[in-house]
Design a protein around this motif. Structure first.
Motif, PDB file in Angstrom:
ATOM      1  N   THR A  89      16.375 -12.604  34.224  1.00  0.00           N
ATOM      2  CA  THR A  89      17.608 -13.284  33.842  1.00  0.00           C
ATOM      3  C   THR A  89      18.149 -12.777  32.505  1.00  0.00           C
ATOM      4  O   THR A  89      19.348 -12.525  32.369  1.00  0.00           O
ATOM      5  N   THR A  92      19.766  -9.258  32.657  1.00  0.00           N
ATOM      6  CA  THR A  92      21.093  -9.070  33.251  1.00  0.00           C
ATOM      7  C   THR A  92      22.127  -8.733  32.178  1.00  0.00           C
ATOM      8  O   THR A  92      23.221  -8.260  32.497  1.00  0.00           O
ATOM      9  N   ASN A 170      22.280 -19.266  33.521  1.00  0.00           N
ATOM     10  CA  ASN A 170      22.039 -17.983  32.863  1.00  0.00           C
ATOM     11  C   ASN A 170      23.027 -17.695  31.742  1.00  0.00           C
ATOM     12  O   ASN A 170      22.749 -16.868  30.879  1.00  0.00           O
ATOM     13  N   HIS A 207      17.563 -21.737  37.576  1.00  0.00           N
ATOM     14  CA  HIS A 207      17.072 -20.479  37.008  1.00  0.00           C
ATOM     15  C   HIS A 207      16.141 -19.835  38.026  1.00  0.00           C
ATOM     16  O   HIS A 207      15.133 -20.426  38.421  1.00  0.00           O
ATOM     17  N   THR A 244      19.915 -16.471  42.297  1.00  0.00           N
ATOM     18  CA  THR A 244      19.879 -15.108  41.754  1.00  0.00           C
ATOM     19  C   THR A 244      21.286 -14.541  41.614  1.00  0.00           C
ATOM     20  O   THR A 244      21.628 -13.928  40.594  1.00  0.00           O
ATOM     21  N   ASN A 247      22.820 -16.290  38.679  1.00  0.00           N
ATOM     22  CA  ASN A 247      22.248 -15.793  37.428  1.00  0.00           C
ATOM     23  C   ASN A 247      22.818 -14.427  37.050  1.00  0.00           C
ATOM     24  O   ASN A 247      23.107 -14.164  35.877  1.00  0.00           O
TER      25      ASN A 247
END
Length: 265
Positions: A89, A92, A170, A207, A244, A247
């Motif tokens: 996370t 990214t 995120n 998360h 995902t 995030n």
């Protein structure tokens, strides 16, 4: 460079973060996998601590238990940023360097994929160890009940809600990671992380790496205790896919915002 008592100005901090993330993208895969495994375990430790906070939370006004769980869950990201580990996370934020043309998109995608897989394997390893330890039996089963209720809640949310929740989670996580890069001492890094992480957990935002521990753990507790809660593999997979995606979008929003504000020129 700022001294230990001086925090960097935002433009300087943006350059520091960009350089750190480009270093992460250049890690060899062996190091990336080891550090990714550790991050999955570390975030899982935060999940364990949060379950302790949630156990019996129904006995107190709503919000107090959730806030407590958020504060102690911050342990996971504290371990990641202070001890050092590779967390999907937070990574990214690499998307900012991709947008700047400083990092190849394929290289960033490969780095994120390896870390994501390693985070999952580390989380599952901790799930198995935690189950074997009998932790779920603590508090006369209060831990198991908290885990089951949380797992059921997470696996019954709608797909769109999960994506939106993943974005919000995120944004907070990546802002915490961003600020932690500006800390020159452990105390400064703690201050950067704790409230932001407490906020996303208390709000119930999603998360992906935390869920890699919490959902399989709840799923296995069903069998260990004979509970009737229907947490399924399909429900877990659906949650992880949606979260995902959210995030990724949340991390991209923070990375691109700071890229355009401070790094574009």
């Amino acid at each position: 460079m700022p001294d230990a008592l001086t925090l960097p100005e935002p433009p300087y901090l943006a350059k520091t973060v960009r350089e750190a993330l480009e270093d992460k993208a250049a890690l060899n895969n062996a190091s990336r996998i080891i550090l990714g495994l550790l991050a999955g375990i570390y975030i899982g430790f935060g999940g364990i601590f949060a379950l302790i906070g949630l156990a019996g939370a129904k006995a107190i006004p709503y919000g107090i238990g959730q806030t407590l769980a958020g504060l102690v869950f911050a342990l996971g990201l504290v371990l990641v940023v202070v001890a050092g580990a590779e967390l999907f996370t937070g990574n990214t934020l690499m998307l900012g360097s991709v947008a700047a043309g400083r990092l190849d998109a394929g290289k960033a995608a490969a780095a994120l994929a390896v870390v994501y897989a390693a985070n999952f394997l580390g989380s599952v390893l901790l799930v198995l160890l935690t189950l074997a330890s009998g932790f779920h039996e603590a508090g006369e089963g209060a831990i198991a009940q908290a885990a089951l209720e949380l797992g059921a809640e997470k696996t019954t949310k709608g797909f769109t809600a999960l994506i939106a929740s993943g974005v919000l989670a995120n944004m907070l996580v990546c802002t915490a990671v961003w600020m932690a890069y500006g800390g020159q001492t452990v105390t400064q890094k703690l201050a950067a992380v704790i409230l932001l992480i407490a906020a996303f957990v208390a709000a119930g935002f999603e998360h992906s790496v935390a869920n890699m521990f919490l959902l399989p753990y709840a799923w296995l507790i069903q069998f260990a205790t004979g509970a009737a809660t229907q947490i399924t593999v399909i429900g877990i997979a659906s949650n992880l896919v949606a979260v995902t995606l959210g995030n990724l979008a949340g991390g991209a929003l923070i990375a691109l915002a700071y890229h355009h504000a401070y790094l574009k020129n």
